[in-house]
Design a protein around this motif. Structure first.
Motif, PDB file in Angstrom:
ATOM      1  N   ILE A  10       0.806  -1.073   0.134  1.00 52.32           N
ATOM      2  CA  ILE A  10       0.016   0.219   0.293  1.00 52.32           C
ATOM      3  C   ILE A  10       1.281   1.133   0.177  1.00 52.32           C
ATOM      4  CG2 ILE A  10      -1.633   1.418   1.647  1.00 52.32           C
ATOM      5  CD1 ILE A  10      -2.941  -1.559   2.118  1.00 52.32           C
ATOM      6  N   PHE A  11       1.518   1.117   1.270  1.00 53.32           N
ATOM      7  CA  PHE A  11       2.635   2.358   0.496  1.00 53.32           C
ATOM      8  C   PHE A  11       3.260   2.824  -0.348  1.00 53.32           C
ATOM      9  CE2 PHE A  11       6.084   4.669   2.804  1.00 53.32           C
ATOM     10  CZ  PHE A  11       5.570   5.827   3.093  1.00 53.32           C
ATOM     11  N   LYS A  12       4.064   1.568  -1.225  1.00 53.90           N
ATOM     12  CA  LYS A  12       4.522   1.631  -2.362  1.00 53.90           C
ATOM     13  C   LYS A  12       3.903   2.111  -3.454  1.00 53.90           C
ATOM     14  CE  LYS A  12       7.553  -1.485  -4.189  1.00 53.90           C
ATOM     15  NZ  LYS A  12       7.855  -2.531  -4.815  1.00 53.90           N
ATOM     16  N   ILE A  13       2.885   1.673  -3.399  1.00 53.66           N
ATOM     17  CA  ILE A  13       1.451   2.378  -4.318  1.00 53.66           C
ATOM     18  C   ILE A  13       1.477   4.066  -4.162  1.00 53.66           C
ATOM     19  CG2 ILE A  13      -1.047   1.366  -5.205  1.00 53.66           C
ATOM     20  CD1 ILE A  13      -0.385  -1.217  -4.775  1.00 53.66           C
ATOM     21  N   GLU A  15       3.179   5.555  -2.824  1.00 51.20           N
ATOM     22  CA  GLU A  15       4.485   6.730  -2.901  1.00 51.20           C
ATOM     23  C   GLU A  15       4.382   6.805  -4.774  1.00 51.20           C
ATOM     24  OE1 GLU A  15       7.913   6.083  -0.077  1.00 51.20           O
ATOM     25  OE2 GLU A  15       7.946   4.365  -1.669  1.00 51.20           O
ATOM     26  N   LYS A  16       4.498   6.042  -5.562  1.00 53.48           N
ATOM     27  CA  LYS A  16       4.206   5.808  -7.181  1.00 53.48           C
ATOM     28  C   LYS A  16       3.126   6.814  -7.589  1.00 53.48           C
ATOM     29  CE  LYS A  16       7.227   2.674  -8.157  1.00 53.48           C
ATOM     30  NZ  LYS A  16       8.729   3.197  -8.653  1.00 53.48           N
ATOM     31  N   LEU A  17       1.955   7.227  -6.286  1.00 60.96           N
ATOM     32  CA  LEU A  17       0.618   7.619  -7.854  1.00 60.96           C
ATOM     33  C   LEU A  17       1.375   8.989  -6.875  1.00 60.96           C
ATOM     34  CD1 LEU A  17      -2.663   5.840  -6.591  1.00 60.96           C
ATOM     35  CD2 LEU A  17      -1.049   6.245  -8.469  1.00 60.96           C
ATOM     36  N   GLU A  18       1.585   9.398  -5.647  1.00 57.93           N
ATOM     37  CA  GLU A  18       2.745  10.664  -5.390  1.00 57.93           C
ATOM     38  C   GLU A  18       3.690  11.526  -5.921  1.00 57.93           C
ATOM     39  OE1 GLU A  18       3.816  13.815  -3.499  1.00 57.93           O
ATOM     40  OE2 GLU A  18       5.179  12.618  -4.200  1.00 57.93           O
ATOM     41  N   THR A  80      -5.123  10.517  -2.965  1.00 58.36           N
ATOM     42  CA  THR A  80      -6.290  12.053  -2.110  1.00 58.36           C
ATOM     43  C   THR A  80      -5.359  12.483  -1.060  1.00 58.36           C
ATOM     44  OG1 THR A  80      -6.838   9.935  -0.880  1.00 58.36           O
ATOM     45  CG2 THR A  80      -8.301  10.439  -3.110  1.00 58.36           C
ATOM     46  N   LEU A  81      -5.893  13.031  -0.367  1.00 56.68           N
ATOM     47  CA  LEU A  81      -5.206  13.964   0.546  1.00 56.68           C
ATOM     48  C   LEU A  81      -5.380  12.970   2.021  1.00 56.68           C
ATOM     49  CD1 LEU A  81      -4.396  16.977   1.979  1.00 56.68           C
ATOM     50  CD2 LEU A  81      -6.194  16.737   2.458  1.00 56.68           C
ATOM     51  N   LYS A  82      -6.165  11.990   1.897  1.00 52.76           N
ATOM     52  CA  LYS A  82      -6.298  11.121   2.850  1.00 52.76           C
ATOM     53  C   LYS A  82      -4.939  10.194   2.629  1.00 52.76           C
ATOM     54  CE  LYS A  82      -8.868   8.084   6.000  1.00 52.76           C
ATOM     55  NZ  LYS A  82     -10.043   7.281   5.280  1.00 52.76           N
ATOM     56  N   GLY A  83      -4.980  10.259   0.994  1.00 47.73           N
ATOM     57  CA  GLY A  83      -3.474   8.932   0.755  1.00 47.73           C
ATOM     58  C   GLY A  83      -2.110   9.439   1.306  1.00 47.73           C
ATOM     59  N   ILE A  84      -1.563  10.862   1.577  1.00 48.58           N
ATOM     60  CA  ILE A  84      -0.876  11.810   1.101  1.00 48.58           C
ATOM     61  C   ILE A  84      -0.313  11.848   3.290  1.00 48.58           C
ATOM     62  CG2 ILE A  84       0.574  14.223   1.175  1.00 48.58           C
ATOM     63  CD1 ILE A  84      -1.315  14.272  -1.330  1.00 48.58           C
ATOM     64  N   ASN A  85      -1.924  12.235   3.903  1.00 50.42           N
ATOM     65  CA  ASN A  85      -1.618  11.723   4.835  1.00 50.42           C
ATOM     66  C   ASN A  85      -1.290  10.191   5.921  1.00 50.42           C
ATOM     67  OD1 ASN A  85      -2.640  14.617   5.374  1.00 50.42           O
ATOM     68  ND2 ASN A  85      -4.303  14.690   5.574  1.00 50.42           N
ATOM     69  N   GLU A  89       1.901  10.072   8.235  1.00 50.51           N
ATOM     70  CA  GLU A  89       2.447  10.028   9.220  1.00 50.51           C
ATOM     71  C   GLU A  89       2.492   8.013   9.091  1.00 50.51           C
ATOM     72  OE1 GLU A  89      -2.417   9.656   9.730  1.00 50.51           O
ATOM     73  OE2 GLU A  89      -2.590  11.089  10.119  1.00 50.51           O
ATOM     74  N   ASN A  90       2.886   7.403   8.166  1.00 51.80           N
ATOM     75  CA  ASN A  90       3.821   5.918   8.264  1.00 51.80           C
ATOM     76  C   ASN A  90       4.723   6.156   8.152  1.00 51.80           C
ATOM     77  OD1 ASN A  90       1.542   3.863   9.212  1.00 51.80           O
ATOM     78  ND2 ASN A  90       0.534   5.179   7.739  1.00 51.80           N
ATOM     79  N   SER A  91       5.359   7.095   7.421  1.00 56.97           N
ATOM     80  CA  SER A  91       7.468   7.337   7.274  1.00 56.97           C
ATOM     81  C   SER A  91       7.335   7.533   8.995  1.00 56.97           C
ATOM     82  CB  SER A  91       7.321   7.942   6.033  1.00 56.97           C
ATOM     83  OG  SER A  91       6.941   9.302   6.054  1.00 56.97           O
ATOM     84  N   GLN A  92       6.483   8.440   9.124  1.00 58.87           N
ATOM     85  CA  GLN A  92       6.950   9.162  10.100  1.00 58.87           C
ATOM     86  C   GLN A  92       7.280   8.214  11.291  1.00 58.87           C
ATOM     87  OE1 GLN A  92       4.859  12.283  11.201  1.00 58.87           O
ATOM     88  NE2 GLN A  92       5.785  13.996  10.455  1.00 58.87           N
ATOM     89  N   THR A  93       5.620   6.942  11.485  1.00 53.00           N
ATOM     90  CA  THR A  93       5.983   6.274  12.089  1.00 53.00           C
ATOM     91  C   THR A  93       7.282   5.546  12.448  1.00 53.00           C
ATOM     92  OG1 THR A  93       3.356   6.367  12.269  1.00 53.00           O
ATOM     93  CG2 THR A  93       4.536   4.028  13.124  1.00 53.00           C
TER      94      THR A  93
END
Length: 110
Positions: A10-13, A15-18, A80-85, A89-93
């Motif tokens: 999920i994180f990888k997908i 990141e690619k979309l961002e 989406t904005l939620k995806g960016i958040n 959040e997960n990279s900080q965690t």
């Protein structure tokens, strides 16, 4: 494959979309398809469905058949904005967890 690996996908997908936000054209088949990621088509469909249902991505159509089969039609998938958040959040965690592991290694008896 476990839950941790699913979260990594999920994180990888995301990141690619961002990253795709800066591109004129996003070739999702070469970037985020199940072949590109290296997972089964079934797992990919379920992950994309979860991401869409949770508002992390948009720009695709998900059709459910009478027998429970899921078909995904990708027009132009976007984060989406939620995806960016979620990414933030997960990279900080992940950084906090890694720091805690390093600290643990230096403390005797743990």
């Amino acid at each position: 494959m476990g839950a941790k690996q699913t979260m990594e996908i999920i994180f990888k997908i995301l990141e690619k979309l961002e990253e795709a936000m800066d591109k004129d054209h996003f070739d999702w088949k070469n970037e985020i398809s199940h072949e590109a990621i290296g997972i089964t088509k079934n797992r990919w469909i379920l992950i994309i469905d979860m991401m869409n249902n949770n508002g992390l991505i948009e720009g695709l159509s998900i059709n459910r058949g009478a027998q429970g089969d899921i078909t995904i039609v990708t027009a132009q998938p976007r984060i989406t904005l939620k995806g960016i958040n979620f990414l933030i959040e997960n990279s900080q965690t992940a950084k906090v967890i890694e720091a805690a592991k390093l600290i643990k290694d230096f403390i005797p008896g743990y």
